[in-house]
Design a protein around this motif. Structure first.
Motif, PDB file in Angstrom:
ATOM      1  N   GLY A   1      -6.625   6.410  -0.099  1.00  0.00           N
ATOM      2  CA  GLY A   1      -6.539   4.960  -0.275  1.00  0.00           C
ATOM      3  C   GLY A   1      -6.508   4.568  -1.737  1.00  0.00           C
ATOM      4  N   HIS A   2      -6.452   3.298  -2.018  1.00  0.00           N
ATOM      5  CA  HIS A   2      -6.460   2.735  -3.363  1.00  0.00           C
ATOM      6  C   HIS A   2      -5.238   3.143  -4.198  1.00  0.00           C
ATOM      7  CE1 HIS A   2     -10.395   1.219  -2.493  1.00  0.00           C
ATOM      8  NE2 HIS A   2     -10.844   2.423  -2.262  1.00  0.00           N
TER       9      HIS A   2
ATOM     10  N   LEU B   1       0.849  -1.182   0.000  1.00  0.00           N
ATOM     11  CA  LEU B   1       0.000   0.000   0.000  1.00  0.00           C
ATOM     12  C   LEU B   1       0.890   1.239   0.000  1.00  0.00           C
ATOM     13  CD1 LEU B   1      -2.712  -1.005   2.630  1.00  0.00           C
ATOM     14  CD2 LEU B   1      -2.974  -0.870   0.141  1.00  0.00           C
TER      15      LEU B   1
END
Length: 173
Positions: A56-57, A9
């Protein structure tokens, strides 16, 4: 992990590296003979990428502590729009981009997202043909997905040739 690289991440501290990786990868577009005279839009700034990462992502590909590739995406309704997928030229050809794309699909599916969208060049090998090999199809009907119209219009406003651009989608169900 594959070879000497890993996917994780993205972290806020990766933002500077995202900018540098995109700048490095963009040299391919600058060297593409069919794009002679076509401007290459500026890379995202570190501030821009910090904001995208905070939502995020976003994923980073690393070799040791160095970010060598990334996928930056943002949620738009039930879709995840891929803003940028870049890999440093010295690390291309190792399936890093493919792995980032597949990891992004897993993350999106686990988040209840129904599709990944993007806009790209229709006729450059590492653009639409690459995405087509990963299950993306060209979007013909933009109903319910105004972000794709906006993405294409933004590219044309930046000087990119409309006839060579397309929007693509990969359904995740």
């Amino acid at each position: 992990m594959s070879g000497d690289w890993h996917i994780r991440l993205a972290r806020p501290g990766d933002a500077e590296s995202f900018h540098a990786v995109e700048e490095d990868a963009a040299t391919l577009l600058k060297e593409e003979p069919s794009l002679e005279g076509v401007p290459v839009p500026p890379s995202g700034t570190a501030d821009h990428y910090r904001k995208v990462i905070s939502r995020g992502h976003c994923l980073s590909a690393t070799v040791g502590d160095e970010v060598v590739g990334f996928a930056a995406a943002g949620r738009v309704g039930r879709d995840l729009h891929l803003h940028e997928l870049s890999v440093m030229r010295a690390h291309q050809g190792k399936r890093i981009g493919s792995t980032l794309l597949e990891a992004l699909a897993i993350d999106a599916r686990n988040s209840g997202i129904s599709a990944i969208t993007l806009s790209t060049y229709r006729d450059i090998a590492w653009n639409a043909p690459f995405y087509a090999r990963h299950g993306f199809v060209e979007v013909e009907n933009f109903e319910g997905r105004p972000h794709l119209t906006q993405s294409l219009e933004g590219a044309v406003a930046a000087g990119l040739p409309a006839e060579r651009r397309c929007a693509m989608i990969r359904f995740l169900d």
